[in-house]
Write a protein that holds these residues in place. Structure first.
Motif, short mmCIF file in Angstrom:
data_model
loop_
_atom_site.label_atom_id
_atom_site.label_comp_id
_atom_site.label_asym_id
_atom_site.label_seq_id
_atom_site.Cartn_x
_atom_site.Cartn_y
_atom_site.Cartn_z
N MET A 1 24.91 15.11 -19.51
CA MET A 1 24.75 13.68 -19.73
C MET A 1 23.27 13.37 -19.90
O MET A 1 22.42 13.83 -19.15
N VAL A 2 22.95 12.52 -20.85
CA VAL A 2 21.57 12.15 -21.16
C VAL A 2 21.15 11.00 -20.25
O VAL A 2 21.88 10.02 -20.09
N ASP A 3 19.99 11.11 -19.66
CA ASP A 3 19.42 10.03 -18.86
C ASP A 3 18.82 9.00 -19.81
O ASP A 3 17.95 9.34 -20.63
N LEU A 4 19.29 7.76 -19.73
CA LEU A 4 18.81 6.72 -20.65
C LEU A 4 17.30 6.55 -20.61
O LEU A 4 16.67 6.27 -21.63
N VAL A 5 16.70 6.72 -19.45
CA VAL A 5 15.25 6.56 -19.35
C VAL A 5 14.52 7.57 -20.23
O VAL A 5 13.46 7.29 -20.78
N ASP A 6 15.12 8.73 -20.41
CA ASP A 6 14.49 9.76 -21.25
C ASP A 6 14.47 9.39 -22.73
O ASP A 6 13.56 9.80 -23.45
N ILE A 7 15.45 8.61 -23.19
CA ILE A 7 15.52 8.30 -24.61
C ILE A 7 14.99 6.90 -24.96
O ILE A 7 14.79 6.59 -26.11
N LEU A 8 14.76 6.07 -23.95
CA LEU A 8 14.25 4.73 -24.18
C LEU A 8 12.74 4.69 -24.00
O LEU A 8 12.17 5.46 -23.22
N PRO A 14 15.87 -6.83 -14.43
CA PRO A 14 15.69 -8.15 -13.83
C PRO A 14 16.11 -8.13 -12.36
O PRO A 14 17.17 -8.61 -11.97
N SER A 15 15.26 -7.55 -11.53
CA SER A 15 15.58 -7.38 -10.12
C SER A 15 14.30 -7.12 -9.36
O SER A 15 13.29 -6.69 -9.92
N PHE A 16 14.37 -7.37 -8.07
CA PHE A 16 13.26 -6.99 -7.21
C PHE A 16 13.45 -5.58 -6.69
O PHE A 16 12.61 -5.06 -5.99
N PHE A 20 12.89 2.53 -8.28
CA PHE A 20 12.85 3.48 -9.38
C PHE A 20 11.48 4.15 -9.44
O PHE A 20 10.46 3.48 -9.39
N ASP A 21 11.48 5.44 -9.56
CA ASP A 21 10.23 6.18 -9.60
C ASP A 21 10.01 6.70 -11.02
O ASP A 21 10.16 7.88 -11.30
N ASN A 22 9.71 5.75 -11.91
CA ASN A 22 9.50 6.13 -13.30
C ASN A 22 8.59 5.09 -13.94
O ASN A 22 8.85 3.89 -13.85
N GLU A 23 7.54 5.53 -14.58
CA GLU A 23 6.58 4.60 -15.17
C GLU A 23 7.16 3.81 -16.34
O GLU A 23 6.58 2.81 -16.77
N LYS A 24 8.31 4.21 -16.88
CA LYS A 24 8.95 3.48 -17.97
C LYS A 24 9.78 2.31 -17.48
O LYS A 24 10.30 1.54 -18.28
N ILE A 25 9.97 2.18 -16.17
CA ILE A 25 10.84 1.14 -15.63
C ILE A 25 9.99 0.02 -15.04
O ILE A 25 9.13 0.25 -14.20
N SER A 26 10.26 -1.20 -15.49
CA SER A 26 9.55 -2.38 -15.00
C SER A 26 10.54 -3.30 -14.30
O SER A 26 11.57 -3.68 -14.86
#
Length: 157
Positions: A1-8, A14-16, A20-26
């Motif tokens: 299964m592909v991790d969406l973070v890897d392809i985006l 929209p949450s506090f 998540f430990d990934n620099e692509k996630i805000s």
């Protein structure tokens, strides 16, 4: 299964919840994309938002705690929620799945809300907001972060 973070390129949450430990996630306020709300003068009224199904059952207990309030109270009953138990001589009126929810949020001075998008819409519209006890809807870290913004009163019981 592909991790969406890897392809985006970037993920906006929209949450506090910032576990998540990934620099692509805000995460945070800047990721809420609200539709425009009408500009309304605030009325001396209280709006109660317990979600589409009132999953935490506030309609069965909360109305009886509000019998001493003299301001009009508008209880929004979601499409999957059972009718709230409104005591006699209450100032609570019930509206089911109102089409004018944005207007009700915009014009209400005080809003009691469950945790969810309506909470953040209410804060965005400058109401005095009380977050109803969240039980299992979010974790303590998320509530602590929300509290740090002093944007609403967080009820603990």
């Amino acid at each position: 299964m592909v991790d969406l973070v890897d392809i985006l390129d970037w993920v906006f949450v929209p949450s506090f919840n910032d576990k998540f430990d990934n620099e692509k996630i805000s995460c945070g306020w800047e990721n809420y994309l609200f539709e425009s709300f009408p500009k309304k003068d605030k009325k001396e009224q209280i709006l109660i938002l317990t979600g589409g199904s009132d999953a935490l059952g506030y309609g069965q207990t909360l109305p009886s705690l509000l019998t001493h309030i003299t301001w009009p109270i508008i209880w929004v009953q979601g499409p999957l929620a059972t009718a709230p138990c409104i005591p006699d001589k209450s100032t609570i009126s019930v509206v089911e799945s109102p089409k004018n929810l944005k207007e009700l949020i915009a014009e209400s001075t005080i809003i009691l809300s469950c945790y969810g998008i309506s909470l953040f819409e209410s804060i965005y519209n400058s109401a005095s907001v009380i977050l109803l006890p969240v039980k299992h809807l979010c974790d303590a870290d998320e509530l602590t972060k929300l509290a740090s913004f002093s944007c609403c009163k967080i009820s603990s019981s």
